[in-house]
Design an enzyme around this catalytic site. Sequence first.
Site, mmCIF file in Angstrom:
data_model
loop_
_atom_site.group_PDB
_atom_site.id
_atom_site.type_symbol
_atom_site.label_atom_id
_atom_site.label_comp_id
_atom_site.label_asym_id
_atom_site.label_seq_id
_atom_site.Cartn_x
_atom_site.Cartn_y
_atom_site.Cartn_z
ATOM 1 N N THR B 527 0.841 -1.206 0.000
ATOM 2 C CA THR B 527 0.000 0.000 0.000
ATOM 3 C C THR B 527 0.873 1.253 0.000
ATOM 4 O OG1 THR B 527 -1.680 -1.264 1.132
ATOM 5 C CG2 THR B 527 -1.980 1.098 1.096
ATOM 6 N N GLU B 719 2.973 -5.836 9.257
ATOM 7 C CA GLU B 719 3.959 -6.597 10.005
ATOM 8 C C GLU B 719 4.039 -6.349 11.508
ATOM 9 O OE1 GLU B 719 7.006 -5.512 6.958
ATOM 10 O OE2 GLU B 719 7.495 -7.612 7.218
#
Lengths: 166, 770
Positions: B527, B719
């Site tokens: 993104t 993450e």
Amino acid sequence: MAKKTLVEANINGEVVEFLCEPRQSLLECLRDVLELTGSKEGCLTGDCGACSVLVDGRAVCSCLMLGVEAQGKNIRTVEGLADGTTLHPLQQKFLEHASLQCGICTPGFLMSATALLERNSNPTEAEVRYALAGNLCRCTGYDKIVRAVLDAAGSIRSGVKTSRAA
Amino acid sequence: MEGTTSNGKFKVIGTRPIRHDGIDKVIGRAKYGADYAFPGMLHGKVLRSPHAHAKIKSINTAKALKLPGVKAVVTAADLPEAANRLEQAGEMAINPHYLSMNILARDKVLYDGHAVAAVAATSPHIAEEALKLIEVEYEVLPPVMTVDAGMKPGAPILLPDLRNREEGDKPTNVAQHYQFKRGDLEAGFKAADFVIEREFNTAMVHQGYIEPHNAVGIYNADGQATIYCSTQGAFDVRSLSAQVLGVPVGKIKVVPAEIGGGFGGKTTIYLEPLSVLLSKKTGHPVKLVMTRSEVLRASGPTSGSRIKVKMGATRDGKVVAAEVWMAYEAGAFPGSPVGAGAMCILAPYTIENLQIDAYDVVVNRPKTAAYRAPGASNAAMASETVIDEIAEKCAMDPLELRIKNGVREGSPQVVGPPFKRIGFIETCEAIKHSDHYNSKLTGAHRGRGVASGFWFNAGMQSSATVNIHTDGTASVVTGSPDIGGSRASMAMITAEVLGLAVTDVRPVVADTDSIGHTDVTGGSRVTFATGMAVYEAAQDAVRQLRERAAKVWEVKPEDVQLVDGAVSVKDTASFEKGEGKTPMTIKELATKLARTGGPITGRASVNARGVGPAFATTLVDVEVDPDTGKVQVLRCTIAQDVGKAIHPSYVEGQMQGGTAQGIGWGLNEEYFYDDKGVLRNTGLLDYRMPTCLDLPLIETAIVEVPNPGHPLGVRGVGEVSIVPPPAALANAIYRATGVRMTETPMSPPRVLKEMLKKRTGEESQSAAAD
């Protein structure tokens, strides 16, 4: 090569005949013989639930059932969940709640949830979790899946049949 | 759910539309790698080593080749020698020599499950039978299973050619030693009122994606090959396969299928070159799919580790010195994420005096691969439990201690320049003000823990095109496989820039021949970086639309604007009013493209800079069964700085998914090897990932501190959410039981053992007092 057996079953509302080797699982028959690849292979040991289908209304890991055992059975796969281009409320709620990320476990979850809601359309959160405990999802943390199933149960109770064109 | 906007600044970004690929996925029509079938297709299977460490003395494939239905067998002898040098591949540095040796073992097998040969046959069952007919003669060697064993003087050497800078020409299992230093460590510890020193062990764990690795290879007589596979990076599959096969990248096309999870584990290759090699030998398409046991034994989990942390602090809660020693299991070939772990372990805190020594150690386990913030969860398990202990010693709220020591804009990073605008403190504040933190936790054997985590995020290369169709809708084409909903975010960015409805934008993930180079879907970069390329490609399309309108109206392009999906003249008063100058929607303008210069394709390729690092803070409540040591998670909240949430539902999903994986890592998941180095839990039942019965609903607090390096403020979200949970759980277990856990997973036997040790210690103390 082992001799093939002719099997007749009702799959997603159609009577289907297919040939399978005695060692082929129902999952292999669905995917490789009947080209119904919606049911996914995740573990082949019944631990992940990605291959769940309904056999006579009960959720079953199709990797643990032999193809020849499908003889005379009613089988529903994810391909048979929508009514034509009309989605099942569970499918619609999975989309609305963003309950799928990679989507590989989604068909299995939809089928296990269908089995639950067809026998109990007003489950508690704990009942949903018990019913889905045989399906692993690694992306979502299950939060949005549980919410979608509870919401779909509400839709089914209030008679909403659907929604969006598939 | 519909219609919410973000800060009033955006119309599409910040809303929650239904993802474009959603229907295909809920009706079973989406095509994953294993779903591909081609006429004449053969099925491949891989023979794997039953030994953790052994020399291959001979391989005889004659009997297997005679089995009816078997069409080809390949061994390492069919692969060319690959270059022995480090090459950058996406997030990772890869040595093609070792990569090739991992695809098919050359002279030695280096772990239980190491690939030795591959077979193509007319059915997967025949291929499986053929594996039993391949005769391999091994000379079994002693296995090296832990970093301690690998670093011991005189340890068996895995790779005879492996050397490191410090040890010169001496064969070693230590591939790398990294060191980071700042300030004066001795003076720092002298200034401390107290010092805490602890040692930790964390288990090797697997990403646990539900979809096994797969590949279909088709080799054509003209030397061109096509690979269909589920991967996080089609361009990396192309370049890595080309290196292993010894062919130019232009000879290979990779078509990325839908991908059933990856979390870093599908950023490298295992089956892809084998499918091409077998196809070349047979002239047929060849499909290979790993079993679950193969996924666990022979794909890339992440490192287990041994970490020592020593921290000094003043009584008022200022951390003044920190010394860290850490060694990570690389698996059979160099390349654990210990360097990243070293840069993450103290990253959330401003500590003037520090030294970090980090070692990458080869062991007889599968070659590790990336796993969601690689290396950072192990590290945070160590540092964040010591931070918790410091807070306890200072009688401070652990969040206040973090806020007191936490990094802000301008704080120095462990290496390199100071942080730009970051949102660590904001994640602590979000937890502090959450309903969860302000609720009372009551009941016996219950505890609440908090921990924080850091991850860099990544930029790298991405390409995008935005095509304006003749009906005024658009398609946005990228090379980023969609692993968690990124098609939706790409379509939303395009729709936002063009002023279209998001349903009028069709997102497409293209193959390696159909889009410019794009690095992996990983590093929380899609993104951010592909989004940046999409943003710029859409701007390019806008520029062209304005030019076309200008042509129609015979005005200058700079006098035309595009607002809410319609072009208009900026200042109508300065132009003659008349036909052709009323605003046109993109739909209307699209009908005139053929007459004004032809199709419009907006294009952009970026090597994205301006990466915004990510922080997360996790709060968790647990109940520990005093009789069994089982830990039940009662409630969990995560706050993460995402920069800007393009599609909040999928941002929440990433935060929840990462948290769930972190909980699994913390409580149950581990690679369990016997004393011969054979993996004993090769199924998901025994590997024990969390089910929905193991988890509560996971509450999320999306923190949006815009990244100044991105046009939309995006940082990336995939993450950092996995980093804090193991430590948060350890801290919660401590508050529930008084036991500080220093080993993961904190499974019932381990927790019970520590509880019993504590009870026995207390009893003997009280007996001594009596």
